[in-house]
Design a protein around this motif. Structure first.
Motif, mmCIF file in Angstrom:
data_model
loop_
_atom_site.group_PDB
_atom_site.id
_atom_site.type_symbol
_atom_site.label_atom_id
_atom_site.label_comp_id
_atom_site.label_asym_id
_atom_site.label_seq_id
_atom_site.Cartn_x
_atom_site.Cartn_y
_atom_site.Cartn_z
ATOM 1 N N GLY A 1 -0.177 19.368 1.759
ATOM 2 C CA GLY A 1 -0.361 18.244 2.675
ATOM 3 C C GLY A 1 -1.629 17.457 2.419
ATOM 4 N N LYS A 2 -2.100 17.425 1.172
ATOM 5 C CA LYS A 2 -3.348 16.741 0.853
ATOM 6 C C LYS A 2 -3.082 15.335 0.324
ATOM 7 C CE LYS A 2 -6.421 20.598 -0.284
ATOM 8 N NZ LYS A 2 -7.269 21.184 -1.358
ATOM 9 N N LEU A 3 -3.892 14.405 0.761
ATOM 10 C CA LEU A 3 -3.883 13.068 0.173
ATOM 11 C C LEU A 3 -4.453 13.168 -1.237
ATOM 12 C CD1 LEU A 3 -3.672 9.912 0.423
ATOM 13 C CD2 LEU A 3 -6.023 9.973 1.308
ATOM 14 N N ILE A 4 -3.758 12.567 -2.211
ATOM 15 C CA ILE A 4 -4.256 12.642 -3.594
ATOM 16 C C ILE A 4 -4.357 11.286 -4.264
ATOM 17 C CG2 ILE A 4 -3.503 15.012 -4.016
ATOM 18 C CD1 ILE A 4 -1.009 13.870 -5.391
ATOM 19 N N SER A 5 -3.713 10.248 -3.702
ATOM 20 C CA SER A 5 -3.744 8.970 -4.412
ATOM 21 C C SER A 5 -3.551 7.808 -3.455
ATOM 22 C CB SER A 5 -2.652 8.930 -5.490
ATOM 23 O OG SER A 5 -2.614 7.679 -6.137
ATOM 24 N N TYR A 6 -4.236 6.709 -3.774
ATOM 25 C CA TYR A 6 -4.156 5.448 -3.033
ATOM 26 C C TYR A 6 -3.779 4.374 -4.048
ATOM 27 C CZ TYR A 6 -6.107 1.291 -0.607
ATOM 28 O OH TYR A 6 -6.306 0.063 -0.019
ATOM 29 N N SER A 7 -2.748 3.576 -3.763
ATOM 30 C CA SER A 7 -2.380 2.517 -4.712
ATOM 31 C C SER A 7 -1.931 1.270 -3.964
ATOM 32 C CB SER A 7 -1.269 2.984 -5.661
ATOM 33 O OG SER A 7 -0.089 3.271 -4.943
ATOM 34 N N ASN A 8 -2.285 0.128 -4.513
ATOM 35 C CA ASN A 8 -1.935 -1.169 -3.947
ATOM 36 C C ASN A 8 -1.275 -1.984 -5.056
ATOM 37 O OD1 ASN A 8 -1.976 -3.911 -3.095
ATOM 38 N ND2 ASN A 8 -3.677 -3.482 -1.690
ATOM 39 N N SER A 9 -0.003 -2.278 -4.893
ATOM 40 C CA SER A 9 0.740 -2.967 -5.946
ATOM 41 C C SER A 9 0.363 -4.439 -6.063
ATOM 42 C CB SER A 9 2.248 -2.838 -5.690
ATOM 43 O OG SER A 9 2.588 -3.393 -4.429
ATOM 44 N N ARG A 10 -0.247 -5.018 -5.023
ATOM 45 C CA ARG A 10 -0.627 -6.433 -5.109
ATOM 46 C C ARG A 10 -1.859 -6.635 -5.977
ATOM 47 N NH1 ARG A 10 -4.393 -9.497 -3.247
ATOM 48 N NH2 ARG A 10 -5.198 -7.820 -1.936
ATOM 49 N N LEU B 1 0.833 -1.207 0.000
ATOM 50 C CA LEU B 1 0.000 0.000 0.000
ATOM 51 C C LEU B 1 0.863 1.251 0.000
ATOM 52 C CD1 LEU B 1 -2.765 1.393 0.192
ATOM 53 C CD2 LEU B 1 -2.603 1.182 2.685
ATOM 54 N N LYS B 2 0.525 2.189 -0.877
ATOM 55 C CA LYS B 2 1.205 3.471 -0.942
ATOM 56 C C LYS B 2 0.158 4.585 -0.947
ATOM 57 C CE LYS B 2 5.530 1.944 -2.026
ATOM 58 N NZ LYS B 2 5.281 0.496 -1.926
ATOM 59 N N LEU B 3 0.412 5.626 -0.145
ATOM 60 C CA LEU B 3 -0.398 6.838 -0.163
ATOM 61 C C LEU B 3 0.460 7.979 -0.666
ATOM 62 C CD1 LEU B 3 -2.290 6.648 3.272
ATOM 63 C CD2 LEU B 3 -3.028 5.766 1.045
ATOM 64 N N LEU B 4 -0.127 8.818 -1.492
ATOM 65 C CA LEU B 4 0.598 9.933 -2.091
ATOM 66 C C LEU B 4 -0.024 11.249 -1.630
ATOM 67 C CD1 LEU B 4 2.995 10.192 -4.106
ATOM 68 C CD2 LEU B 4 1.282 10.596 -5.888
ATOM 69 N N TYR B 5 0.827 12.161 -1.130
ATOM 70 C CA TYR B 5 0.387 13.458 -0.627
ATOM 71 C C TYR B 5 1.074 14.572 -1.424
ATOM 72 C CZ TYR B 5 -1.415 11.134 3.575
ATOM 73 O OH TYR B 5 -2.113 10.339 4.441
ATOM 74 N N THR B 6 0.407 15.723 -1.488
ATOM 75 C CA THR B 6 1.081 16.901 -2.036
ATOM 76 C C THR B 6 1.966 17.491 -0.949
ATOM 77 O OG1 THR B 6 -0.743 18.352 -1.377
ATOM 78 C CG2 THR B 6 -0.836 17.397 -3.592
ATOM 79 N N ALA B 7 3.168 17.902 -1.344
ATOM 80 C CA ALA B 7 4.112 18.407 -0.351
ATOM 81 C C ALA B 7 3.740 19.802 0.131
ATOM 82 C CB ALA B 7 5.516 18.418 -0.948
#
Length: 1019
Positions: free
Chosen positions: A618-627, A609-615
């Protein structure tokens, strides 16, 4: 001036004389009223059901209500009610009465003489006094967990079975503010109830049901169990009191029957006419020739004769009149009469949420009201489940510490003005105090059980003294914070109450660096030190002082996180000590400010699981699961609704019950929100201080595929004169088509559609409040490709007001009463040295996105882990020899066996008589998951390692009768219209030789298990 006489005057005078001439003198004498009438087949039968509705706490505490104390708030004394009713029943064998709340009746019963007890037992045997519902309280149906509903009902039913040999036959949920599907099929049909009655449904729903005579229905609450678990359900046409003009408490205004011809105001004919008119009006709203009048209200019958005297007269004179037939009755008699009519009834599915009693008054605020109390109730619910298991392993003590006090406190806390958060502040404090007292005793049971289970048979050491940390949620745990100098080590025992092995991250506060963690085999395991945030320290220090009356100290510096693997129904041991080698120690987390990479983003998460934020923002912008290859837009934010500042029911305010928003306001920071990024080998964290009263930590565990959001909210500012209701919103791009799913008491998931009701054409007056629903487990959305799920750690209100978005209401602080009786604003405060500030709440929610059809596995399995967290106990050792001198790992289950992944043990409790109450629950509904919505099998012998089972008896849900007996008595109801019968699948009878139990989807099976010898586990 001369005196003039009018010629009309003598005539007027004579006329006046004629009017006031008394009737011929008649002798007043004793009257015998004929109240023996039963049911007549060709008349309208008016079933008079005398009852009192006694809240187990609301405006006064449960004991104040019982004893009649604090009457400046309300003149109510349940002790007087029961004294008075019993006396009135003994006076006339034709009178009847029903009683509901065993928390009160049990108090009264224990104070009575053996002589009076014998008389009351005869009243029960004859049917004059009938126990209805029979739980300790009339539980709420929105905010309790289904296990708590079962437990409180079982406690009351066992009392009735023991003292009277009685098994309640009718559900009586007349006052809860909406009604759940779980109540219908689980806390109704699966108890063996013949029927269920209540008063509160949406005002639009009631109007339609009156029109088409569908106030009485057959309710199928479970899609999986269908007609095998349906129940006849009656909804009262107005409320749970009698028709207007027929209430007879001493201070009521209804006209009594005055039938003494020697007195003025003789009114028998007028009152009989009133009765007949009211009966015919109600008869036009239902089917068959039977109607029920609920002859009582809140805390009525404090002088019971004032009611019974009038009912005696009405029955006598109405039946002499002959137009309708009146009789003393009970809901059981009424149900039998309805069933005997062989009528076809409308079919009801789903539930009765949300409830509104008028246009702008949706009772959806209480789904979240008093979130601290809701969280405490949930924490104690999970705790007692584990404590009862450990009590069974050690062997129950009826005289020493046991779990009974906590069970009693939890039972009362399920009342519809308790966990609901709709009581006065001093009553909320009383519920919490009772839970705390119960916890203190149960804590002793847990400590002694673990001490015995961890003690080696060869050990000559004294029994270990284990400590626990009920304030661990605010990073306060004295045993784990103690200095580990001079060769001392911290022993952490983690007990797993679930029937399957679990791998989980344990987090405990510590005071130093340079630590090492070893597992049950003595192997060093990976661990991580995370600095405790300033916001957490402020929360900790203030609340320790508020609740413990002392300073928390300043030793707490870090969270120590490490991965634990714990066997089913068992424990593992972990040793924390100071490292003697520089290369072997817990890794201190890397802290970094919000400095992004080249594309101005920050990525957290070291596993799938990876969460991506704007620097910058500080906003969450993306959710990704490599599995599972899910990548999805995700955004999280906070807002608040301004509470409507009304003063009465017309200008409706937001309050403890009602949610009426007056505008939505996003909680935007006063500038850039600096992200603090914490990274390490076990987990990553994102810390965000959104404003002075809202702090959030988002965690991504290396070995997990969900995100955990821990929020700290409060004190909510109200110095602007505006109450506020704080929400979290998580948005995705899912095309959910106005549809979302919410759980029913942590059990079934029910489909919801925005601005829609399946039972009537909804007139939308409150598009926000009218789309809120209660959740205890979680809420999810789906589209053609994905499922988005959010799980919670306590009961809250939730909705999806925009496609792809989930909204949770997390905290409420309001300044106006909502005019529903509590008479107090929902403005909770915490005080230290007479200095008070608004309540702070710390809680968690969890989110995950899966391919469509795969989300149920996480919701069900992880949902059990949220409800039943690892139970942690701590001890100190002076020498590094714990593993060699103690039992370091234990499981009650055969090591070659574990429960199927779709089955949970929801009760393992040794009873006073040495028998064991045991419940298994299938976690999935029919069609919910392609792998797990199937028949499952459990081998009982392998669940009780080292114990020989001598007898297993399957019982109904509350264990007050054998299941086979209940099924023989079950009434079969006919359903009208084009109805395609869904054939429910059920597990077969238990195999007495193999002791193999089958469970079909949605089934809960209850057993009483007897052993050849029941002592300490393994002895």
């Amino acid at each position: 001036m001369g005196f003039r006489v009018s010629m009309a005057a003598p005539f007027f005078y004579c006329s006046l004389i004629a009017i006031i001439i008394p009737p011929p003198v008649a002798e007043a004498k004793y009257k015998v009223y004929n109240t023996t009438m039963g049911i007549l087949p060709h008349k309208i039968n008016v079933h008079l059901v005398p009852h009192t509705h006694d809240d187990v706490g609301w405006l006064k505490t449960v004991d104040q209500y019982y004893a009649g104390a604090n009457n400046s708030i309300r003149g109510a004394c349940v002790q007087n009610v029961l004294d008075s009713v019993i006396s009135a029943l003994l006076d006339d064998k034709n009178r009847r009465f029903i009683y509901v709340e065993m928390a009160f009746f049990q108090r009264w019963w224990r104070q009575q003489s053996d002589t009076l007890k014998a008389k009351v037992r005869e009243l029960v045997r004859s049917g004059q006094l009938e126990f209805i519902n029979g739980g300790m309280c009339m539980h709420d149906e929105a905010t309790p967990h289904y296990i708590d509903m079962i437990d409180q009902t079982t406690l009351g039913h066992r009392f009735l079975k023991h003292e009277f040999g009685q098994k309640p036959r009718v559900g009586w949920q007349i006052d809860p503010f909406g009604h759940s599907a779980v109540q219908a099929y689980l806390l109704g049909a699966e108890l063996g109830f013949d029927s269920l009655f209540f008063a509160r449904i949406d005002y639009q729903d009631r109007a339609k049901r009156k029109y088409d005579k569908s106030l009485e229905v057959v309710w199928q609450g479970s899609k999986s169990l269908g007609s095998s678990s349906q129940i006849f359900t009656g909804i009262f046409p107005v409320h749970y009191g009698p028709p207007d003009g027929f209430a007879f408490e001493t201070n009521d205004v209804s006209s009594p029957i005055q039938d003494d011809v020697t007195l003025f105001d003789y009114n028998v004919k007028e009152r009989v006419d009133d009765f007949v008119t009211a009966a015919l009006t109600q008869a036009n709203l239902t089917r068959t020739n039977h109607i029920m009048w609920t002859m009582g209200e809140d805390f009525r019958y404090q002088y019971a004769l004032s009611w019974f005297r009038q009912m005696d007269k009405f029955i006598h004179y109405v039946n002499m009149d002959g137009r309708v037939n009146a009789l003393y009755s009970t809901p059981s008699i009424y149900t039998e009469a309805k069933h005997a009519a062989n009528e076809k009834w409308p079919l009801k599915t789903g539930d009765f949420f949300p409830y509104a009693d008028r246009e702008n008054a949706y009772w959806t605020g209480y789904f979240t009201s008093r979130p601290a109390l809701k969280g405490y109730v949930r924490m104690m619910s999970g705790y007692i489940l584990a404590a009862r298991q450990l009590e069974f392993f050690k062997g129950r003590s009826n005289s020493g510490p046991n779990t009974d006090t906590l069970a009693d406190a939890l039972a009362i806390a399920q009342h519809h003005d308790a966990v609901s958060g709709t009581q006065r502040q001093h009553v909320a404090a009383d519920y919490a105090m009772r839970l705390s007292i119960g916890y203190t005793e149960a804590e002793k049971v847990v400590a002694s059980s673990l001490a015995i289970l961890t003690e080696s048979k060869l050990s000559t050491n004294p029994v270990t003294k284990f400590e626990q940390c009920p304030l661990l949620n605010i990073s306060y745990c004295p045993p784990s914070e103690a200095s580990l100098s001079n060769g001392k080590s911290l022993v952490v025992v983690a007990y797993n109450p679930l029937g399957w092995k679990r791998d989980e991250i344990i987090r405990i506060p510590v005071s130093s660096e340079g630590l090492i963690v070893r597992d049950s085999n003595g192997r060093e395991i990976e661990s991580q030190l995370i600095p405790i945030s300033r916001a957490s320290l402020i929360t900790r220090n203030y609340h320790v002082k508020a609740y413990m009356g002392r300073s928390a100290g300043s030793s707490d510096k870090y969270w120590l996180a490490f991965s634990a693997s714990v066997p089913p129904l068992g424990f593992s041991t972990y040793i924390v000590s100071s490292s003697r080698k520089t290369g072997s120690r817990s890794i201190v987390s890397k802290l970094s400010p919000s400095e992004g990479n080249g594309d101005n983003t920050i990525e957290v998460g070291q596993g799938n699981l990876k969460l991506l934020y704007t620097a910058d923002e500080g906003k969450l912008i993306s959710y990704s699961n490599s599995r599972n290859l899910v990548t999805e837009f995700a955004e999280q934010s906070y807002s608040y609704y301004a509470g409507y500042n009304g003063t009465d029911r017309v200008n409706q305010a937001s309050g403890a019950y009602i949610f009426r928003p007056n505008g939505t306001f996003p909680l935007k920071p006063d500038g850039q929100v600096p992200l603090t990024v914490v990274q390490g080998p076990v987990l990553d964290e994102i810390h965000q201080q959104l404003n002075s009263w809202l702090h959030q930590v988002t965690r991504v565990y290396k070995e997990k595929e969900h995100a955990e959001v821990e929020f700290t909210i409060g004190p909510i500012p109200v110095d602007d004169g505006v109450g506020k209701e704080v929400t979290a919103r998580i948005a995705t791009s899912l095309r959910s088509n106005k549809t979302f799913y919410t759980d029913s008491n942590g059990r079934d998931f029910i489909k919801r559609e925005r601005d829609y009701r399946s039972d009537w054409n909804l007139q939308v007056n409150q598009p926000i409040a009218g789309n809120y629903y209660p959740i205890n487990l979680g809420i999810y959305l789906e589209d053609e490709n994905l499922e988005f799920s959010v799980l919670v750690d306590r009961a809250v209100g939730a909705t999806s007001l925009v496609d792809g978005q989930i909204e949770l209401m997390l905290h409420r602080r309001l300044l106006h009463d909502d005019a529903r009786g509590v008479g107090e604003a929902l403005n909770e405060e915490v005080c230290v040295h007479n200095s008070c500030k608004g309540l702070m709440i710390q809680g968690k929610f969890y989110l995950r996105i899966d391919p469509r059809g795969e989300g149920a596995k996480w919701r069900r399995s992880f949902g059990q882990e949220v409800y039943s967290p690892l139970l942690l106990a701590f001890a100190e050792q002076d020498q590094d020899n714990w593993i060699e001198s103690h039992v370091a790992t234990f499981s009650a289950i055969d090591p070659s066996y574990c429960l199927p992944d779709n089955i949970a043990i929801i009760t393992l409790q040794e009873l006073e008589n040495g028998k064991v109450l045991f419940r298994l629950a299938h976690l999935y509904e029919t069609g919910e998951d392609k792998d797990y919505s199937v028949m499952a099998k459990v081998e009982l012998r392998k669940l009780f390692l080292g114990k020989k089972i001598s007898k297993v008896t399957e019982m109904n849900l509350s264990a007050n009768q054998e299941r086979s007996e209940m099924e023989k008595r079950r009434l079969d109801w006919r359903v009208e219209g084009p109805y395609k019968e869904h054939k429910a699948v059920r597990g077969g009878p238990i195999d007495p030789a193999k002791l193999l139990v089958e469970l079909a989807p949605a089934e809960i099976r209850t057993f009483v298990v007897e052993f050849d010898y029941l002592g300490m586990f393994g002895s």
